[in-house]
Design a protein around this motif. Structure first.
Motif, PDB file in Angstrom:
ATOM      1  N   ALA A 517       0.829  -1.211   0.000  1.00 46.08           N
ATOM      2  CA  ALA A 517       0.000   0.000   0.000  1.00 46.08           C
ATOM      3  C   ALA A 517       0.863   1.261   0.000  1.00 46.08           C
ATOM      4  O   ALA A 517       0.549   2.245  -0.685  1.00 46.08           O
ATOM      5  CB  ALA A 517      -0.921  -0.014   1.210  1.00 46.08           C
ATOM      6  N   LYS A 518       1.968   1.248   0.748  1.00 49.75           N
ATOM      7  CA  LYS A 518       2.855   2.419   0.763  1.00 49.75           C
ATOM      8  C   LYS A 518       3.512   2.638  -0.596  1.00 49.75           C
ATOM      9  O   LYS A 518       3.621   3.781  -1.063  1.00 49.75           O
ATOM     10  CB  LYS A 518       3.918   2.237   1.843  1.00 49.75           C
ATOM     11  N   GLN A 519       3.932   1.587  -1.230  1.00 44.88           N
ATOM     12  CA  GLN A 519       4.531   1.729  -2.557  1.00 44.88           C
ATOM     13  C   GLN A 519       3.511   2.254  -3.570  1.00 44.88           C
ATOM     14  O   GLN A 519       3.843   3.089  -4.423  1.00 44.88           O
ATOM     15  CB  GLN A 519       5.089   0.383  -3.010  1.00 44.88           C
ATOM     16  N   ARG A 520       2.275   1.774  -3.476  1.00 35.30           N
ATOM     17  CA  ARG A 520       1.244   2.267  -4.376  1.00 35.30           C
ATOM     18  C   ARG A 520       0.974   3.753  -4.148  1.00 35.30           C
ATOM     19  O   ARG A 520       0.749   4.526  -5.093  1.00 35.30           O
ATOM     20  CB  ARG A 520      -0.032   1.449  -4.181  1.00 35.30           C
ATOM     21  N   GLU A 521       1.011   4.176  -2.887  1.00 40.43           N
ATOM     22  CA  GLU A 521       0.794   5.593  -2.575  1.00 40.43           C
ATOM     23  C   GLU A 521       1.936   6.452  -3.103  1.00 40.43           C
ATOM     24  O   GLU A 521       1.715   7.551  -3.625  1.00 40.43           O
ATOM     25  CB  GLU A 521       0.656   5.750  -1.065  1.00 40.43           C
ATOM     26  N   GLN A 522       3.178   5.949  -2.990  1.00 38.83           N
ATOM     27  CA  GLN A 522       4.318   6.703  -3.509  1.00 38.83           C
ATOM     28  C   GLN A 522       4.263   6.830  -5.026  1.00 38.83           C
ATOM     29  O   GLN A 522       4.586   7.887  -5.579  1.00 38.83           O
ATOM     30  CB  GLN A 522       5.616   6.023  -3.078  1.00 38.83           C
ATOM     31  N   LYS A 523       3.852   5.784  -5.706  1.00 36.72           N
ATOM     32  CA  LYS A 523       3.715   5.869  -7.159  1.00 36.72           C
ATOM     33  C   LYS A 523       2.650   6.882  -7.556  1.00 36.72           C
ATOM     34  O   LYS A 523       2.812   7.610  -8.538  1.00 36.72           O
ATOM     35  CB  LYS A 523       3.370   4.500  -7.722  1.00 36.72           C
ATOM     36  N   THR A 524       1.574   6.940  -6.785  1.00 34.67           N
ATOM     37  CA  THR A 524       0.516   7.917  -7.089  1.00 34.67           C
ATOM     38  C   THR A 524       1.019   9.341  -6.912  1.00 34.67           C
ATOM     39  O   THR A 524       0.713  10.233  -7.717  1.00 34.67           O
ATOM     40  CB  THR A 524      -0.692   7.652  -6.178  1.00 34.67           C
ATOM     41  N   LYS A 525       1.824   9.555  -5.874  1.00 37.63           N
ATOM     42  CA  LYS A 525       2.353  10.905  -5.655  1.00 37.63           C
ATOM     43  C   LYS A 525       3.337  11.295  -6.754  1.00 37.63           C
ATOM     44  O   LYS A 525       3.387  12.458  -7.166  1.00 37.63           O
ATOM     45  CB  LYS A 525       3.054  10.956  -4.297  1.00 37.63           C
TER      46      LYS A 525
END
Length: 585
Positions: A517-525
């Motif tokens: 989930a953290k990696q997905r959030e970083q990619k979105t940012k």
């Protein structure tokens, strides 16, 4: 130990010994002429060993079947004149016997002895659990060890590499071994294509020979009938053997309806008739077969996940983007699911009930960088599975698609196969290309194996675990199949192993979910780029320009609505000058 009892009279005639003087059999007198040939050696160095010589030898004897039988004894011996069917005679005889003095003395003597044994039994409880404290159960009193039970040698010359091993589901001592050289253009056409079934109790010679026209690359015992064998051949055909009938195959498929490459995996599947199995190969096909009719397959799945609806698409394009199957796994606990390992490092989680390719393969995992040699679903935790590929063994969860929940270290050599233990759920085994077998227990140590066993000087190709979990069969490149018996440390689980393993899998799954989930959030940012901030001077200049444009628009609109006939040129020029003056201010 068993004591044999026999009467002295049954030993035979008694031996009689007599004192007799010595008898001269030969008298050799010394020859003085031989003294000239004598040469004295100086110095003389000689070693002697006066200790007893001992040797150790182990032999597997034929197992003896023991049967427990008993006799139900309700009544003792009664006189002839007493009929047991008449209760009055029985009670009368008992009253008479109980008044006898000899009976009373016998009861008194027996009571003393009986009372002694009763007190002794009450003083010592042989069923008492002495180590009931949970802390004492955490300590392992045994050390990991193993013992080689049997070694099956390829009867043919030259020796062929072991390709596949399968245990019989009905006879626990039978094991099928297939031999095939899968190296590219290295197989000798003169080698025998036959495979064999061995017995672990009589392993000096094969128990049954499997005759084939082409080398058998995969072989599996039927999961219900221990006499049926299904095999995949190197030329892409499948065959069926019945050990009750003949050594030749009972049925074989046609080449045009089979695989286009060697069969690399085969699994029996559950059905209403228990006659179906599926095979996979590098030709990107998964084929369903029915042993009642091997001429044509029942279903074919092409591993093309980018399939289009274009009918004029060349066939070589479709085969070029497909995935080759290297291994299969099927669990009877989930009859509609199966797993496919590919030559590109992907694992496909399949569904038998699907109609299209996307329905039959709903989930995909990118597990390794190279071909996957083994994929095994956990026998107790069905959401977790083990993959073997390149230089690592990884444990995955179906709830996490991006990364494994646990993995081993990077080996210096390639791994070839792996298998979960069928009895102790925290143990799995890994074979290596340098001839070692690594035994892992993830509850004891996650960094290194518990035990490493050197089995051969060459590559280990395959491993198969017996149903009870104590026996392992490992095949190598030299044509030898070793049956290893693991000690109780690898077989019997501890009292809290299941709870701890469940907590470990859940904890690691949650951790990977959070990381994902953290990696997905970083990619979105990273993908979202906010508008750049502007200076105050630029903002003021833009506002001034917008204000000028608005005023000019109002003036033009006013000029359009007014009648030019009522105004002269001088008035228009004066009004324009006034507007320019206002703008300059």
């Amino acid at each position: 130990m068993y004591t044999y009892e026999k009467k002295r009279s049954e030993y035979g005639r008694q031996y009689r010994f007599h004192n007799i003087g010595p008898t001269i059999l030969m008298n050799m007198l010394p020859d003085h002429n031989l003294e000239k040939d004598w040469i004295q050696r100086n110095p003389v160095d000689k070693s002697t060993n006066e200790t007893s010589k001992w040797s150790e030898h182990e032999a597997n004897t034929i197992r003896i079947e023991y049967v427990n039988r008993g006799i139900s004894h309700k009544e003792g011996g009664w006189p002839i004149d007493v009929h047991l069917d008449d209760p009055e005679q029985v009670s009368r005889y008992r009253r008479k016997t109980e008044k006898d003095k000899l009976y009373l003395e016998s009861v008194k003597t027996t009571a003393v002895l009986t009372e002694h044994f009763i007190r002794q039994n009450n003083a010592i409880d042989i069923f008492q659990p002495y180590f009931t404290d949970p802390k004492t159960k955490e300590f392992q009193t045994q050390t990991p060890s193993h013992q080689t039970v049997a070694v099956f040698i390829d009867p043919c010359e030259p020796k062929r590499p072991v390709r596949n091993i399968s245990w019989s589901s009905e006879h626990s001592t039978l094991i099928a071994v297939s031999y095939a050289d899968m190296r590219f253009q290295m197989a000798d056409p003169k080698n025998s294509p036959n495979s064999y079934v061995f017995d672990t109790e009589m392993f000096t010679s094969p128990h049954f020979m499997i005759e084939s026209l082409s080398p058998v690359t995969m072989i599996k015992f039927h999961h219900r009938d221990g006499q049926l064998l299904a095999g995949g051949l190197m030329n892409g055909q499948v065959a069926l053997w019945d050990m009750r009938k003949s050594t030749t195959n009972a049925g074989i498929s046609e080449i045009r309806n089979g695989h286009r490459d060697s069969i690399l995996c085969l699994q029996w599947i559950q059905s209403k008739t228990n006659t179906e199995f599926l095979t996979g190969s590098n030709d990107s096909q998964i084929i369903w077969w029915d042993i009642r009719n091997l001429n044509e397959p029942t279903d074919i799945l092409v591993l093309d996940l980018m399939k289009t609806e274009a009918d004029d698409e060349p066939e070589w394009i479709r085969w070029g983007r497909s995935y080759g199957a290297t291994c299969l796994d099927y669990s009877f606990s989930i009859p509609i699911r199966f797993m496919i390992g590919t030559n590109t490092g992907h694992v496909f989680d399949g569904n038998r009930k699907g109609k299209t390719v996307f329905e039959k393969i709903p989930y995909t995992y990118k597990c390794h960088g190279g071909p996957i040699y083994s994929v095994k679903r956990h026998p107790a935790y069905l959401k977790n599975f083990l993959t073997i590929g390149d230089w690592q063994a990884k444990i995955w969860s179906e709830e996490v698609k991006e990364s494994p929940i646990m993995w081993t270290k990077h080996y210096d050599m390639r791994l070839t196969d792996g298998h979960w233990s069928n009895s102790k759920h925290s143990v799995f085994y890994v074979t290596r290309s340098d001839g070692f077998l690594d035994c892992w227990d993830i509850l004891q140590n996650q960094k290194r194996p518990i035990l490493s066993i050197k089995l051969a000087d060459k590559r280990l190709n395959c491993i198969s675990c017996h149903e009870d979990g104590a026996l392992l069969a490992v095949g190598d490149d030299c044509g030898n199949t070793r049956v290893i018996e693991m000690n109780d440390w690898f077989v019997s689980p501890g009292p809290y192993d299941k709870v701890r393993l469940t907590a470990m899998f859940d904890r690691e799954t949650r951790r990977e979910k959070i990381i994902e989930a953290k990696q997905r959030e970083q990619k979105t940012k990273i993908n979202f780029k906010p508008p750049p901030k502007k200076d105050d001077f630029l903002i003021k200049s833009e506002l001034a320009v917008e204000e000028m444009e608005r005023e000019m628009a109002e003036f033009v609109e006013k000029m359009c609505h007014n009648s030019f006939n009522e105004m002269n040129e001088n008035d228009i020029m004066e009004e324009i000058k006034e507007e320019e003056f206002i703008t300059e201010e």
